[in-house]
Write a protein that holds these residues in place. Structure first.
Motif, PDB file in Angstrom:
ATOM      1  N   SER A   3      18.213   4.757 -38.413  1.00  0.00           N
ATOM      2  CA  SER A   3      18.741   5.903 -37.672  1.00  0.00           C
ATOM      3  C   SER A   3      19.701   5.441 -36.584  1.00  0.00           C
ATOM      4  CB  SER A   3      17.592   6.680 -37.025  1.00  0.00           C
ATOM      5  OG  SER A   3      17.014   5.907 -35.984  1.00  0.00           O
ATOM      6  N   MET A   4      20.400   6.409 -36.011  1.00  0.00           N
ATOM      7  CA  MET A   4      21.277   6.102 -34.882  1.00  0.00           C
ATOM      8  C   MET A   4      20.456   5.635 -33.686  1.00  0.00           C
ATOM      9  SD  MET A   4      24.394   6.272 -35.765  1.00  0.00           S
ATOM     10  CE  MET A   4      25.164   6.150 -34.166  1.00  0.00           C
ATOM     11  N   SER A   5      19.226   6.129 -33.570  1.00  0.00           N
ATOM     12  CA  SER A   5      18.356   5.676 -32.476  1.00  0.00           C
ATOM     13  C   SER A   5      18.048   4.189 -32.606  1.00  0.00           C
ATOM     14  CB  SER A   5      17.050   6.477 -32.463  1.00  0.00           C
ATOM     15  OG  SER A   5      17.304   7.815 -32.128  1.00  0.00           O
ATOM     16  N   ASP A   6      17.817   3.723 -33.848  1.00  0.00           N
ATOM     17  CA  ASP A   6      17.583   2.293 -34.077  1.00  0.00           C
ATOM     18  C   ASP A   6      18.795   1.476 -33.658  1.00  0.00           C
ATOM     19  OD1 ASP A   6      15.100   2.930 -35.160  1.00  0.00           O
ATOM     20  OD2 ASP A   6      15.752   2.659 -37.241  1.00  0.00           O
ATOM     21  N   GLY A   8      21.038   2.369 -31.481  1.00  0.00           N
ATOM     22  CA  GLY A   8      21.104   2.442 -30.020  1.00  0.00           C
ATOM     23  C   GLY A   8      20.192   1.432 -29.357  1.00  0.00           C
ATOM     24  N   LEU A   9      18.980   1.297 -29.896  1.00  0.00           N
ATOM     25  CA  LEU A   9      18.042   0.310 -29.347  1.00  0.00           C
ATOM     26  C   LEU A   9      18.571  -1.108 -29.520  1.00  0.00           C
ATOM     27  CD1 LEU A   9      14.622   1.802 -30.490  1.00  0.00           C
ATOM     28  CD2 LEU A   9      15.487   1.622 -28.141  1.00  0.00           C
ATOM     29  N   TYR A  12      21.264  -1.583 -26.855  1.00  0.00           N
ATOM     30  CA  TYR A  12      20.564  -1.713 -25.573  1.00  0.00           C
ATOM     31  C   TYR A  12      19.952  -3.114 -25.438  1.00  0.00           C
ATOM     32  CZ  TYR A  12      16.941  -0.910 -22.048  1.00  0.00           C
ATOM     33  OH  TYR A  12      16.125  -0.995 -20.952  1.00  0.00           O
ATOM     34  N   GLU A  38      26.041   6.774 -24.633  1.00  0.00           N
ATOM     35  CA  GLU A  38      25.794   7.580 -25.826  1.00  0.00           C
ATOM     36  C   GLU A  38      25.346   6.707 -26.994  1.00  0.00           C
ATOM     37  OE1 GLU A  38      29.444   9.696 -26.489  1.00  0.00           O
ATOM     38  OE2 GLU A  38      29.119  11.026 -24.779  1.00  0.00           O
ATOM     39  N   GLU A  40      23.766   3.808 -26.807  1.00  0.00           N
ATOM     40  CA  GLU A  40      22.419   3.296 -26.525  1.00  0.00           C
ATOM     41  C   GLU A  40      21.339   4.355 -26.726  1.00  0.00           C
ATOM     42  OE1 GLU A  40      22.158   1.325 -22.758  1.00  0.00           O
ATOM     43  OE2 GLU A  40      23.399  -0.346 -23.426  1.00  0.00           O
ATOM     44  N   THR A  41      21.678   5.607 -26.527  1.00  0.00           N
ATOM     45  CA  THR A  41      20.691   6.665 -26.715  1.00  0.00           C
ATOM     46  C   THR A  41      20.705   7.202 -28.147  1.00  0.00           C
ATOM     47  OG1 THR A  41      22.235   8.350 -25.897  1.00  0.00           O
ATOM     48  CG2 THR A  41      20.684   7.390 -24.299  1.00  0.00           C
ATOM     49  N   GLY A  42      21.538   6.600 -28.997  1.00  0.00           N
ATOM     50  CA  GLY A  42      21.590   7.007 -30.392  1.00  0.00           C
ATOM     51  C   GLY A  42      22.282   8.328 -30.618  1.00  0.00           C
ATOM     52  N   LYS A  43      23.163   8.705 -29.681  1.00  0.00           N
ATOM     53  CA  LYS A  43      23.832  10.000 -29.773  1.00  0.00           C
ATOM     54  C   LYS A  43      25.337   9.895 -29.556  1.00  0.00           C
ATOM     55  CE  LYS A  43      19.659  12.062 -27.988  1.00  0.00           C
ATOM     56  NZ  LYS A  43      19.011  12.662 -26.849  1.00  0.00           N
TER      57      LYS A  43
END
Length: 71
Positions: A3-6, A8-9, A12, A38, A40-43
């Motif tokens: 995911s985009m969250s992955d 982003g992590l 980060y 944005e 880093e937060t997956g957005k």
């Protein structure tokens, strides 16, 4: 990465490993601090050449894998 969250992590984690603030890393990458936040937060609002340039500069390779269970 699923995911985009992955992603982003991962961004980060890289930033923290090299010991830079968002503002410092954004400056080195040639992007705004807001854009890096944005990511880093997956957005991220836009996935364009800038996005792929940042990934390349951070050493993140995005790949494609075709699985037999994917439609």
């Amino acid at each position: 990465m699923n995911s985009m969250s992955d992603l982003g992590l991962m961004v980060y984690g890289i930033r923290h490993r090299i010991g830079l603030s968002q503002r410092e890393l954004a400056s080195r990458l040639g992007v705004s601090q807001r854009y890096l936040s944005e990511l880093e937060t997956g957005k991220p609002k836009v996935l364009n050449d800038q996005f792929f340039g940042v990934m390349e500069k951070l050493g993140i390779e995005l790949g494609f894998r075709e699985g037999k269970d994917r439609a």
